[in-house]
Design a protein around this motif. Structure first.
Motif, short mmCIF file in Angstrom:
data_model
loop_
_atom_site.label_atom_id
_atom_site.label_comp_id
_atom_site.label_asym_id
_atom_site.label_seq_id
_atom_site.Cartn_x
_atom_site.Cartn_y
_atom_site.Cartn_z
N PRO A 192 43.06 37.98 37.14
CA PRO A 192 42.39 37.16 36.49
C PRO A 192 42.39 37.52 34.96
O PRO A 192 41.78 36.95 33.88
CB PRO A 192 40.72 37.37 36.77
N THR A 193 43.14 38.48 34.78
CA THR A 193 43.54 38.95 33.39
C THR A 193 44.29 37.75 32.53
O THR A 193 44.43 37.59 31.24
CB THR A 193 44.32 40.22 33.23
N GLN A 194 44.75 36.70 33.37
CA GLN A 194 45.53 35.34 32.85
C GLN A 194 44.53 34.32 32.37
O GLN A 194 44.93 33.53 31.90
CB GLN A 194 46.36 35.02 33.91
N GLU A 254 38.97 29.43 31.62
CA GLU A 254 40.21 28.66 31.17
C GLU A 254 41.47 29.56 31.09
O GLU A 254 41.41 30.86 30.88
CB GLU A 254 39.98 28.00 29.97
N THR A 255 42.65 29.12 31.78
CA THR A 255 43.61 29.54 31.81
C THR A 255 44.23 29.83 30.27
O THR A 255 44.29 29.11 29.62
CB THR A 255 44.88 29.30 32.73
N LYS A 256 45.01 31.09 30.17
CA LYS A 256 45.64 31.10 28.88
C LYS A 256 46.94 30.30 28.73
O LYS A 256 47.41 30.07 27.61
CB LYS A 256 45.99 32.89 28.59
N GLY A 280 40.94 43.27 35.20
CA GLY A 280 41.92 42.74 36.26
C GLY A 280 41.35 43.36 37.63
O GLY A 280 40.19 44.22 37.44
N THR A 281 41.69 43.22 38.75
CA THR A 281 41.29 43.71 39.93
C THR A 281 42.56 43.41 40.98
O THR A 281 43.43 42.62 40.87
CB THR A 281 40.16 43.03 40.34
N GLU A 282 42.84 44.72 41.66
CA GLU A 282 43.97 44.67 42.61
C GLU A 282 43.50 44.50 44.08
O GLU A 282 44.10 44.72 45.03
CB GLU A 282 44.56 45.70 42.23
N GLU A 283 42.07 44.59 44.15
CA GLU A 283 41.29 44.34 45.64
C GLU A 283 40.22 43.38 45.20
O GLU A 283 39.77 43.40 44.30
CB GLU A 283 41.12 45.80 46.01
N PRO A 284 39.64 42.83 46.23
CA PRO A 284 38.70 41.96 46.13
C PRO A 284 37.56 42.54 45.44
O PRO A 284 36.93 43.63 45.84
CB PRO A 284 38.14 41.52 47.56
N TYR A 285 37.08 41.80 44.37
CA TYR A 285 35.98 42.29 43.64
C TYR A 285 34.71 42.01 44.06
O TYR A 285 34.43 40.68 44.27
CB TYR A 285 36.09 41.79 42.06
N ARG A 286 33.68 42.86 44.20
CA ARG A 286 32.46 42.66 44.55
C ARG A 286 31.40 43.11 43.53
O ARG A 286 31.55 44.23 43.04
CB ARG A 286 32.09 43.12 45.88
#
Length: 623
Positions: free
Chosen positions: A349-351, A357-359, A420-426
């Motif tokens: 999601p850092t994109q 909105e996407t960058k 960002g996240t590299e594992e499912p964010y809760r």
């Protein structure tokens, strides 16, 4: 067949897609909701419940903004609980056990009653992108549907792969096919993609269980509700859940199947949710524990299907069955379907921008599990914000971005975009540094005015919120200005093991004591008279009590938040050249160039950007 050009096209009709479509349509955009199955709109793919720790706050926020999740949850609930009532109100979290079939049905009916909203059932297999801007979608039949903005809410369907033991097959969830084509289009457009995993437990026949061997878990004696509107009422009847435990025998049976588990033999390579591990992961990581809780959750008022919460697994079905038969109360269990794990594509999601909105592609929005989150509530909140912002963008209006001190939704989106996240964010309450401000009881105060301003929250919602706010403030002022005598107060204090007073004192000060609550003061003549004259409802009473008891904490957090807000007001120009800031660390330059934060405050929350880097940045910006 279709409108020439839709304002907003929403792909996927899960919790994110349903909220996105409702928001855009209710704001006035001509909206199309495209899904592979109109029978499965807002399907509860995993547990039949909404809310919980931090998640309940999110549902309240969705409702305060004019979303549908709270109303649907209230109308289709079978049990309500306010969790963490033994702790401070910042931790109180509403949760409702839902009737799965009625939940999906009510969502579909509410969407069908929503003006400006069309539906279409087919797989979207690609995107129409021209000159860096999305122009619509392409379906598996080759149909091109034009739209000014597109919101992708694909859940676990993008190249979804289901695992049960040694078996694996394509699918978005049990009984439904995976979605293909969108990932490939996005990667060609320059997006970075990844893989994540989630899982679900077996569903069993409740008639085959022996509940006498389990602990009964009842709902609240005085149930509350999610929605701030008058459209719903608290539950008048409730259905019990049940609790039982695994044992060493169960664990031994499960271990026998580890060599056939896709989690341990390497077939599953992606990361699953850390805070909702599979049963095999739990007994592997916590080998010293002799047992684990299992919550037995009915799937509705009338169905016999039962959800085994805590037994998420991708082990072979024969191992699942043998192990569950060794659980107390499950000796004669009959399966409806086994548990499974599912791997799917997501996009870091850092994109994205804070509007979702996407960058890389203008007017293209991502919401839900495509962003690496897990949970209905997290998905629904992103869908709501993406639908709102897609509408605002194409109508050339200012975006709606919630700050971290304004909403859990703001914390969620800010975490995703800046970290960002590299594992499912809760979501957890611990992720919010201003959780005393972000309580479940005041979401309407925080957010309804913002939603009303953009045209989503109704006039009646706004007036109801204003009435509640005014009446709560009036009651707090009453406590501040009204004194109570020694003779009237000391018997109450003695009964609560609280130190007696030696002279009359203000009600505000006495209610601030941890041992004293508002119910204790109902026998005080002045309080009884006030209640009788003003007839405040339960929400107003709760709001006034929280504001009195936690006034010091609330003021301290507000001051801290105000200091941070000053940095939120310091904008970083879009064209800022970080390569010219040579005295900044290389890591900080790389992260800032990749994420491109909008404000100094956002920049300060990026992992790898230090306070000294921020100081250097401020100097180069002439601050």
């Amino acid at each position: 067949m279709f409108q020439d050009v839709y304002d907003v096209i929403v792909v996927g009709a899960g919790h994110a897609g349903s909220e996105a479509a409702a928001a855009a349509a209710n704001l006035g955009s001509k909206t199309l909701l495209v899904t592979m199955s109109l029978q499965n709109i807002a399907q509860m793919s995993c547990n039949p419940a909404m809310g919980g720790i931090a998640k309940g706050q999110i549902v309240r926020e969705i409702d305060a903004l004019g979303g549908y999740s709270g109303i649907v949850s209230d109308k289709t609930g079978i049990q309500f609980k306010m969790l963490n009532k033994s702790k401070g109100p910042a931790m109180w979290s509403p949760r409702v056990q839902s009737d799965r079939m009625r939940f999906a049905e009510e969502w579909r009916l509410m969407l069908e009653r929503t003006p400006n909203l069309d539906f279409y059932q087919e797989m979207v297999s690609g995107l129409l992108i021209e000159n860096g801007k999305v122009r619509g979608v392409r379906t598996s039949l080759g149909i091109e549907i034009r739209g000014r903005a597109v919101v992708l809410t694909n859940g676990t369907f993008l190249n979804g792969l289901i695992h049960i033991g040694e078996k694996q097959f394509g699918g978005g969830r049990a009984g439904e096919s995976a979605s293909f084509g969108i990932t490939e289009d996005l990667v060609r457009a320059g997006f970075e993609s990844g893989r994540m995993k989630t899982g679900t437990p077996p569903r069993v026949d409740g008639r085959s269980l022996d509940y006498s061997k389990m602990n009964e878990e009842k709902g609240d004696a005085r149930p509350d509700k999610f929605s701030y509107s008058d459209e719903t009422r608290p539950l008048e009847r409730q259905k019990s859940c049940w609790m039982t435990y695994t044992s060493n025998d169960v664990h031994d049976i499960l271990r026998e199947g580890f060599d056939r588990s896709p989690m341990f033999n390497g077939r599953i390579k992606s990361l699953g949710p850390r805070y909702c591990p599979s049963i095999e992961d739990k007994i592997n990581r916590f080998a010293d524990k002799e047992r684990h809780q299992l919550f037995i959750e009915p799937e509705g008022w009338d169905t016999v299907e039962v959800y085994v919460n805590g037994f998420s697994t991708s082990l072979p079905e024969d191992v699942q069955y043998k192990a569950l038969k060794s659980v107390a109360g499950f000796e004669n269990v009959k399966f409806f379907r086994p548990g499974y794990a599912i791997e799917y594509d997501y996009f870091p999601p850092t994109q994205l921008k804070h509007t979702l909105e996407t960058k890389l592609v203008e007017n293209l929005y991502f919401a839900g599990q495509i962003n690496g989150t897990t949970g209905y509530e997290e998905a629904a909140s992103q869908g709501l914000m993406a639908g709102i912002n897609a509408h605002l963008k194409i109508h050339e209006k200012d975006p709606l971005v919630l700050r971290r001190d304004e909403a859990y939704i703001g914390v969620l989106i800010d975490d995703l975009i800046t970290k960002g996240t590299e594992e499912p964010y809760r979501m957890f309450t611990s992720r919010a540094e201003y959780r005393t401000l972000l309580r479940q009881d005041n979401a309407d105060f925080r957010l309804t005015p913002k939603s009303f301003e953009i045209g989503l929250a109704s006039e009646s919602r706004m007036r109801r919120m204003e009435h509640k706010f005014a009446e709560a403030e009036k009651m707090v002022q009453f406590f501040r200005t009204t004194s109570v005598s020694v003779a009237e107060m000391n018997p109450i204090l003695e009964s609560k093991d609280s130190a007696p007073i030696i002279q009359s004192d203000k009600l505000f000060k006495l209610l601030s004591r941890p041992q004293v609550d508002l119910d204790d003061l109902m026998t005080v003549e002045s309080v009884a008279t006030y209640i009788n004259e003003h007839q405040p409802d339960r929400e107003i009473l709760e709001q006034a009590e929280v504001q009195v008891k936690y006034a010091g904490y609330i003021e301290r957090e507000r001051n801290n938040a105000d200091k941070l807000t000053r940095l939120e007001d310091v904008k970083i120009p879009d064209s800022f050249d970080y390569d010219k800031v040579r005295s900044m660390s290389i890591e900080a330059r790389q992260k800032l160039k990749h994420i491109r934060p909008v404000t100094i405050s956002q920049a300060s929350r990026i992992s790898g950007v230090s306070p000294s880097d921020i100081s250097v940045l401020l100097i180069h910006m002439g601050r």
